[in-house]
Design a protein around this motif. Structure first.
Motif, PDB file in Angstrom:
ATOM      1  N   THR A  87      69.178 -19.489  22.866  1.00  0.00           N
ATOM      2  CA  THR A  87      68.319 -18.213  22.642  1.00  0.00           C
ATOM      3  C   THR A  87      67.733 -18.393  21.232  1.00  0.00           C
ATOM      4  N   GLU A  88      66.268 -18.126  21.140  1.00  0.00           N
ATOM      5  CA  GLU A  88      65.697 -18.342  20.084  1.00  0.00           C
ATOM      6  C   GLU A  88      65.108 -17.005  19.429  1.00  0.00           C
ATOM      7  N   ALA A  89      64.967 -16.925  18.342  1.00  0.00           N
ATOM      8  CA  ALA A  89      64.360 -15.823  17.416  1.00  0.00           C
ATOM      9  C   ALA A  89      63.260 -16.457  16.884  1.00  0.00           C
ATOM     10  N   THR A 115      77.030 -12.083  25.525  1.00  0.00           N
ATOM     11  CA  THR A 115      77.647 -10.504  25.427  1.00  0.00           C
ATOM     12  C   THR A 115      77.200  -9.772  24.200  1.00  0.00           C
ATOM     13  N   ILE A 116      77.270  -8.660  24.295  1.00  0.00           N
ATOM     14  CA  ILE A 116      77.094  -7.790  23.221  1.00  0.00           C
ATOM     15  C   ILE A 116      77.689  -8.050  21.981  1.00  0.00           C
ATOM     16  N   GLU A 117      78.838  -8.665  21.928  1.00  0.00           N
ATOM     17  CA  GLU A 117      79.532  -8.964  20.811  1.00  0.00           C
ATOM     18  C   GLU A 117      78.563 -10.251  20.209  1.00  0.00           C
ATOM     19  N   GLN A 118      78.292 -11.062  21.000  1.00  0.00           N
ATOM     20  CA  GLN A 118      77.679 -12.386  20.534  1.00  0.00           C
ATOM     21  C   GLN A 118      76.158 -11.776  19.933  1.00  0.00           C
ATOM     22  N   PHE A 119      75.552 -10.851  20.609  1.00  0.00           N
ATOM     23  CA  PHE A 119      74.177 -10.399  20.349  1.00  0.00           C
ATOM     24  C   PHE A 119      74.465  -9.809  18.876  1.00  0.00           C
ATOM     25  N   TRP A 120      75.313  -9.008  18.599  1.00  0.00           N
ATOM     26  CA  TRP A 120      75.545  -8.192  17.402  1.00  0.00           C
ATOM     27  C   TRP A 120      75.910  -9.419  16.292  1.00  0.00           C
ATOM     28  N   LEU A 121      76.683 -10.461  16.535  1.00  0.00           N
ATOM     29  CA  LEU A 121      76.788 -11.446  15.442  1.00  0.00           C
ATOM     30  C   LEU A 121      75.576 -11.900  15.002  1.00  0.00           C
ATOM     31  N   TRP A 122      74.846 -12.397  16.215  1.00  0.00           N
ATOM     32  CA  TRP A 122      73.512 -12.963  15.942  1.00  0.00           C
ATOM     33  C   TRP A 122      72.578 -12.147  15.168  1.00  0.00           C
ATOM     34  N   LEU A 123      72.312 -10.781  15.543  1.00  0.00           N
ATOM     35  CA  LEU A 123      71.449 -10.097  14.843  1.00  0.00           C
ATOM     36  C   LEU A 123      71.863  -9.857  13.436  1.00  0.00           C
ATOM     37  N   SER A 124      73.350  -9.983  13.193  1.00  0.00           N
ATOM     38  CA  SER A 124      73.774 -10.121  11.687  1.00  0.00           C
ATOM     39  C   SER A 124      73.309 -11.099  11.064  1.00  0.00           C
ATOM     40  N   GLU A 125      73.112 -12.230  11.692  1.00  0.00           N
ATOM     41  CA  GLU A 125      72.768 -13.573  11.102  1.00  0.00           C
ATOM     42  C   GLU A 125      71.311 -13.414  10.703  1.00  0.00           C
ATOM     43  N   LEU A 126      70.409 -12.749  11.525  1.00  0.00           N
ATOM     44  CA  LEU A 126      69.060 -12.732  11.289  1.00  0.00           C
ATOM     45  C   LEU A 126      68.958 -11.708  10.075  1.00  0.00           C
ATOM     46  N   ARG A 127      69.758 -10.803   9.781  1.00  0.00           N
ATOM     47  CA  ARG A 127      69.831  -9.995   8.615  1.00  0.00           C
ATOM     48  C   ARG A 127      70.247 -10.947   7.124  1.00  0.00           C
ATOM     49  N   ALA A 128      71.291 -11.675   7.522  1.00  0.00           N
ATOM     50  CA  ALA A 128      71.597 -12.696   6.449  1.00  0.00           C
ATOM     51  C   ALA A 128      70.672 -13.605   6.129  1.00  0.00           C
ATOM     52  N   ARG A 129      69.580 -13.904   7.112  1.00  0.00           N
ATOM     53  CA  ARG A 129      68.632 -14.964   6.974  1.00  0.00           C
ATOM     54  C   ARG A 129      67.267 -14.281   6.061  1.00  0.00           C
ATOM     55  N   GLY A 130      67.491 -12.783   5.789  1.00  0.00           N
ATOM     56  CA  GLY A 130      66.617 -12.090   5.101  1.00  0.00           C
ATOM     57  C   GLY A 130      65.828 -11.332   5.645  1.00  0.00           C
ATOM     58  N   LEU A 131      66.006 -11.178   7.048  1.00  0.00           N
ATOM     59  CA  LEU A 131      65.013  -9.967   7.962  1.00  0.00           C
ATOM     60  C   LEU A 131      65.750  -8.813   7.874  1.00  0.00           C
ATOM     61  N   GLY A 257      65.542  -4.190  24.802  1.00  0.00           N
ATOM     62  CA  GLY A 257      64.799  -3.253  23.625  1.00  0.00           C
ATOM     63  C   GLY A 257      65.771  -2.190  23.338  1.00  0.00           C
ATOM     64  N   ALA A 258      66.441  -1.731  24.070  1.00  0.00           N
ATOM     65  CA  ALA A 258      67.407  -0.404  23.714  1.00  0.00           C
ATOM     66  C   ALA A 258      68.823  -0.977  23.132  1.00  0.00           C
ATOM     67  N   VAL A 259      69.185  -1.909  23.460  1.00  0.00           N
ATOM     68  CA  VAL A 259      70.585  -2.399  22.883  1.00  0.00           C
ATOM     69  C   VAL A 259      70.078  -3.233  21.584  1.00  0.00           C
ATOM     70  N   PHE A 260      69.027  -3.737  21.399  1.00  0.00           N
ATOM     71  CA  PHE A 260      68.447  -4.295  20.176  1.00  0.00           C
ATOM     72  C   PHE A 260      68.180  -3.286  18.816  1.00  0.00           C
ATOM     73  N   SER A 261      67.483  -2.097  19.626  1.00  0.00           N
ATOM     74  CA  SER A 261      67.320  -0.941  18.402  1.00  0.00           C
ATOM     75  C   SER A 261      68.308  -0.407  17.893  1.00  0.00           C
ATOM     76  N   ALA A 262      69.397  -0.205  18.885  1.00  0.00           N
ATOM     77  CA  ALA A 262      70.780   0.417  18.611  1.00  0.00           C
ATOM     78  C   ALA A 262      71.558  -0.376  17.492  1.00  0.00           C
ATOM     79  N   VAL A 263      71.465  -1.799  17.809  1.00  0.00           N
ATOM     80  CA  VAL A 263      72.505  -2.694  16.934  1.00  0.00           C
ATOM     81  C   VAL A 263      71.859  -2.851  15.678  1.00  0.00           C
ATOM     82  N   TRP A 264      70.244  -3.094  15.564  1.00  0.00           N
ATOM     83  CA  TRP A 264      69.477  -3.408  14.573  1.00  0.00           C
ATOM     84  C   TRP A 264      69.702  -2.107  13.604  1.00  0.00           C
TER      85      TRP A 264
END
Length: 494
Positions: A87-89, A115-131, A257-264
């Protein structure tokens, strides 16, 4: 003249022997009011040419979820046990000092278990990359799957059920919301997981203290999605205690979109725009790639817990094994393809063979795979590869051949490890728990209205390995489990 006559007698003897059912099985079928015409059975010792029992073996039958055996085994062979989904960003705009002046694009390639757990970790990585701040929209690229419109209520008029979730190139957390019902004194608390930004839960349930059958605890109330709201109406059986259910209450795009907004938000990020469908443009830049669990792990969830949407995702992924040919002509094999057909449509003559996955492309992949393995299944009908279908068909003889081929395969251990263990786990954890057969069989089950099936491997007390396939297609099929269990126990004693 004597030798042909003797051979004929031997053949007749084998057929008579192969046509007999154990008395315990016959009695259980009689108790369930299921006639011989409503069943198909094949029992064969692994490696033997002739079956021990063969009843209506060539008849096309609805296999229900045992069709997942064909999907998962062929995928092991075609994709390999280490295969993973990505899955790409992508960022479409300028990223500076944590601020993206543009859109974030998430592109899916059919991961069955994001899963939601994997999604949370991936979005954490996006934050760590500077977004940190997204000043544009969240664009969801779901174009990898080329699918017709899907109605989740078409199968049984119950669109919120998790088993009715349709496939999607950007499937997140099986597109389900977990509702946990927690009686608290005289009241009832309902908790939702994962958090969905913008969703409102209206709990209008009335506590009911009457005695009810807790096997059907959720029959007393309704879950009604209404846009970004979920309304619970009816009675909750307090005597059944704490319960939970996974339901699909939003379309794929809105759910992601709803899950992304909540986790983000939880991770300290901001999104000014909204979610919408789209595709990766030529000016976008790849920002991060998430990799799924390997196929060997994915098929365990598919088979042990009979996860339909995961099986559908995997079936569509098989289309990747059909290469794009010159002049957009679908590739062919030297050997004739086996007789598998799609119920939706044959591949259109003028269709371009692009990089998108479709049901037709996956059916062709299965045709080519069957032909390469010299498996001729003329009765086979495929619709989604999961068995959640009124149209899919296969005979018990064909399923027997498939299981024999799988047993001799170097990857046999991977397939067998994915199957539920009798009396231990998965869909057969409650069956024959106190029987000597418990722990001695790896079996895949299937259940639909009017369909009860089981197929897999049984090890008998003598140490021999057996293939057992028992399909029931009859209005009283639900009552036929006793007959299937009796056959398993009979084989286990041999």
């Amino acid at each position: 003249m004597k030798r042909p006559y003797a051979a004929l007698l031997l053949c007749l003897a084998v057929n008579v022997h192969a046509a007999s059912l154990p008395a315990t099985v016959v009695q259980e079928l009689k108790n369930a009011h299921i006639p011989r015409s409503g069943i198909a059975v094949e029992v064969r010792e692994v490696g033997k040419h002739a079956p021990l029992i063969s009843i209506n073996a060539q008849r096309p039958m609805n296999p229900a979820s045992t069709m997942k055996l064909l999907t998962t085994y062929s995928s092991l062979d075609l994709l390999g046990p280490a295969y993973t989904w990505k899955t790409e960003a992508w960022i479409d705009g300028e990223l500076k000092d944590g601020v993206l002046d543009g859109n974030l694009i998430l592109k899916g390639y059919g991961d069955p278990k994001f899963t939601i757990e994997q999604f949370w970790l991936w979005l954490s990585e996006l934050r760590a990359r500077g977004l940190r701040e997204i000043r544009g929209d969240l664009i969801l690229d779901r174009s990898y799957f080329d699918l017709p419109p899907y109605d989740p209520g078409a199968f049984d008029a119950d669109p919120v059920r998790a088993y009715n979730v349709g496939p999607d190139a950007l499937l997140l957390n099986f597109n389900t919301l977990r509702l946990r019902y927690m009686p608290d004194g005289i009241g009832l608390k309902v908790v939702t997981e994962p958090p969905l930004d913008g969703m409102t839960l209206h709990n209008q349930l009335t506590p009911n203290n009457e005695k009810v059958n807790c096997d059907n605890w959720d029959d007393l109330f309704q879950v009604q999605p209404q846009g970004d709201s979920v309304v619970l109406q009816g009675d909750y059986p307090m005597g059944c205690g704490e319960r939970e259910q996974n339901l699909s209450v939003m379309p794929h795009t809105r759910y992601v979109g709803a899950v992304f907004s909540a986790v983000w938000k939880e991770l300290g990020g901001t999104l000014q725009g909204k979610e919408r469908d789209g595709v990766v443009g030529t000016g976008a830049k790849l920002f991060s790639t998430h990799r799924s669990e390997p196929l060997s792990s994915i098929i365990r969830d598919i088979n042990k817990y009979s996860n339909n949407v995961m099986a559908r995702q995997l079936f569509l992924t098989l289309g990747e094994t059909v290469p794009v040919a010159k002049d957009n002509e679908p590739p062919t094999e030297n050997e004739p393809a086996s007789g598998v057909a799609a119920t939706q449509a044959s591949f259109p003559e003028n269709e371009e063979w692009t990089g998108r996955m479709s049901i037709e492309r996956s059916v062709l992949a299965m045709q080519l795979w069957l032909a390469r393995n010299h498996l001729h299944f003329p009765e086979l009908v495929l619709e989604n590869g999961a068995g959640l279908s009124r149209n899919e068909r296969i005979s018990v003889a064909s399923m027997d051949k498939l299981l024999q081929l799988a047993y001799d395969d170097p990857l046999s251990a991977e397939l067998q490890a994915s199957l539920p263990i009798l009396g231990v786990d998965g869909s057969v954890r409650r069956r024959l728990k106190d029987s000597p057969a418990a722990s001695h069989a790896h079996l895949k089950t299937g259940t639909l209205e009017g369909v009860k099936t089981i197929a897999g491997y049984v090890r008998s007390k003598s140490g021999r390995e057996w293939i057992v396939v028992f399909y029931i297609n009859h209005p009283y099929a639900k009552a036929g489990q006793g007959a299937q269990d009796a056959l398993i126990e009979w084989v286990a004693r041999k």
